[in-house]
Design an enzyme around this catalytic site. Structure first.
Site, short mmCIF file in Angstrom:
data_model
loop_
_atom_site.label_atom_id
_atom_site.label_comp_id
_atom_site.label_asym_id
_atom_site.label_seq_id
_atom_site.Cartn_x
_atom_site.Cartn_y
_atom_site.Cartn_z
N CYS A 179 0.88 -1.19 0.00
CA CYS A 179 0.00 0.00 0.00
C CYS A 179 0.91 1.22 0.00
O CYS A 179 1.10 1.87 1.03
CB CYS A 179 -0.92 0.01 1.22
SG CYS A 179 -1.79 -1.55 1.50
N ALA A 180 1.47 1.54 -1.14
CA ALA A 180 2.69 2.35 -1.18
C ALA A 180 2.51 3.86 -1.23
O ALA A 180 3.33 4.60 -0.68
CB ALA A 180 3.55 1.92 -2.38
N GLY A 222 4.54 7.16 -1.26
CA GLY A 222 5.89 6.69 -1.53
C GLY A 222 6.92 6.96 -0.44
O GLY A 222 8.09 6.64 -0.63
N GLY A 223 6.51 7.52 0.68
CA GLY A 223 7.47 7.82 1.74
C GLY A 223 8.20 6.59 2.24
O GLY A 223 9.43 6.58 2.36
N ASP A 268 -4.91 -3.51 -6.60
CA ASP A 268 -5.47 -3.69 -5.26
C ASP A 268 -4.68 -4.78 -4.55
O ASP A 268 -4.57 -5.91 -5.07
CB ASP A 268 -6.95 -4.09 -5.39
CG ASP A 268 -7.67 -4.17 -4.05
OD1 ASP A 268 -7.01 -4.34 -3.01
OD2 ASP A 268 -8.92 -4.07 -4.06
N ASP A 281 1.52 -1.21 4.95
CA ASP A 281 1.23 0.04 5.66
C ASP A 281 -0.22 0.37 5.31
O ASP A 281 -0.50 1.08 4.36
CB ASP A 281 2.19 1.15 5.22
CG ASP A 281 1.98 2.42 6.02
OD1 ASP A 281 2.02 2.35 7.26
OD2 ASP A 281 1.78 3.49 5.40
N CYS A 328 -1.12 4.33 10.80
CA CYS A 328 -0.92 5.62 11.46
C CYS A 328 -2.14 5.95 12.33
O CYS A 328 -2.63 7.07 12.34
CB CYS A 328 -0.63 6.74 10.45
SG CYS A 328 -1.94 6.98 9.22
#
Length: 441
Positions: A256-257, A260-261, A307, A326, A379
């Site tokens: 789940c990029a 891109g961090g 997905d 993530d 998060c």
């Protein structure tokens, strides 16, 4: 005719409320478009974030002085003005009254102007009501920390009243700006000096050795940022690099990029070796990952619009040394950066998100090699999305064992078991959760 800061702030607040726009994106866009000096740029950011952050508190302050609810723009003008009266000591009362009157006159008519001035003068004369008069814990936390009642109750249930209040207060504190140093291009001490030469004060983080805390100034327009020597990222989210136990020449999947961090962090920590496959469900978001990779001069990243719940249709089983999930989440760890989240989310969203999180884990776990590591992070600080998801995954996947998650030495004391929950009260970062699993041979 040039607009005043408070008029711009009111327009942005109305867009957040009416259109569901994200406050941080609107502010960034306005700062690019508006010709504002440094002081006004800071004031605009403060007014928009502060008024949205404390909306429930501001309505509590206003309620005794309103016989009926005014129009949306008038209500938000009053919130904006009361925020300044209550929380910005350096702005004189007469300046707040004058600006509110001018905006009311411009957007409405003389009656509205008199109403706005009358309410504000009554508040100045009478003072604000006290939180101490609220006997119910949930309602008091809701109003004091400006949280919806359902969320206040949820935090009390999970953390107890005292800690829930500390969390609520932490969400109202402006976020720190932290920078991740791209160690394939430079080192932290060199970057501190480079920033200092441009009038930007920074220091090496005490938590993450390759992170900098920005004490004064903005790095977004610096040459160092543009040429890929650094990127803006919160310290708590950098922990995934430790959890993944990275080394050179691994094959890594970031399920789940976007934006891109963490993808680029993984690529950096493998020193540009190996491969990082970055997935996102939206094609336009994979482009954000590609842009970040180009700016940071990282050539070991590939992207695919997919997905993550369908990952096994594209990749062979047991084909990655490391997999990061993530996961999409409620975002209740980043409320200081994205205050609008707390007003838009509902309890049923958390249930739905936890189901999505588990579905992604179920799918991509099939791609982890024997002795490979799967890392799950969010998060948020909500336990349904964190510890409960982890337990459900372990219950249905005996081929995985939970590892004691690898973290910086500076954060070892925050571990209460094998996983790690960072709270915004711990060291001023965002709230963040991380757990890791190993596929048994």
């Amino acid at each position: 005719m040039k607009k005043e800061v408070r008029e711009i702030a009111l327009e942005l607040i109305l867009k957040v409320e009416k259109q569901g726009s994200y406050s941080h994106l609107l502010i960034n866009d306005a700062l690019k478009k508006q010709d504002l000096n440094a002081a006004d740029r800071g004031l605009l950011t403060e007014l928009v974030y502060g008024t949205i952050q404390r909306k429930i508190t501001l309505d509590f302050y206003l309620e005794p002085f309103l016989k009926k609810e005014p129009e949306d723009w008038v209500q938000n003008l009053l919130r904006l003005s009361v925020y300044q009266l209550a929380f910005l000591d350096k702005i004189p009362e007469h300046a707040i009254l004058h600006e509110a009157g001018e905006i009311a006159r411009k957007r409405g008519h003389e009656g509205v102007t008199k109403f706005v001035n009358g309410v504000l003068r009554n508040i100045i004369r009478s003072g604000f009501p006290s939180f101490n008069d609220i006997s119910d814990d949930v309602l008091r936390l809701s109003i004091e920390a400006s949280l919806p009642e359902w969320l206040a109750e949820r935090l009390i249930d999970q953390y107890g009243y005292r800690q829930a209040l500390e969390l609520g207060e932490a969400f109202l504190v402006p976020p720190n700006q932290t920078v991740r140093v791209n160690t394939t291009e430079t080192n932290p001490k060199s970057l501190v000096k480079e920033f200092a030469d441009q009038g930007i004060a920074s220091k090496v983080s005490e938590t993450i050795p390759w992170a900098l805390e920005i004490e004064k100034g903005s790095i977004a327009n610096t040459n160092a940022f543009k040429t890929g020597k650094c990127t803006i990222q919160d310290e708590s989210s950098m922990v995934v690099a430790y959890a993944l136990e990275l080394k050179d020449d691994l094959d890594v999947l970031d399920a789940c990029a976007a934006p891109g961090g963490k993808t680029t962090l993984i690529a950096e920590k493998m020193n540009g070796t190996g491969s990082v496959m970055a997935l996102d469900i939206h094609a336009h978001k994979t482009k954000l990952v590609e842009q970040a990779a180009r700016r940071l001069n990282l050539l070991n990243i590939r992207t695919l619009a997919l997905d993550a719940r369908k990952a096994t249709t594209e990749f062979e089983e047991k084909s990655f040394d490391r997999v990061l999930v993530d996961a999409p989440c409620s975002g209740f760890g980043v409320l200081k950066r994205k205050p609008d989240i707390k007003y838009s989310k509902k309890p049923e969203d958390i249930t739905r998100l936890s189901e999505i999180q588990l579905a992604i884990l179920d799918e991509v776990s099939q791609l982890v090699k024997e002795n490979g590591i799967l890392v799950y992070s969010t998060c948020t600080i909500d336990q349904m999305e964190n510890t409960e998801v982890v337990q459900k995954f372990l219950n249905s996947h005996p081929e995985f064992e939970m590892l004691s998650v690898s973290v910086p030495k500076t954060l070892e004391h925050l571990k209460t078991g094998n996983d790690l929950q960072i709270l915004p009260t711990d060291f001023g970062s965002d709230g963040f959760y991380v757990a890791s699993f190993k596929r048994c041979p």
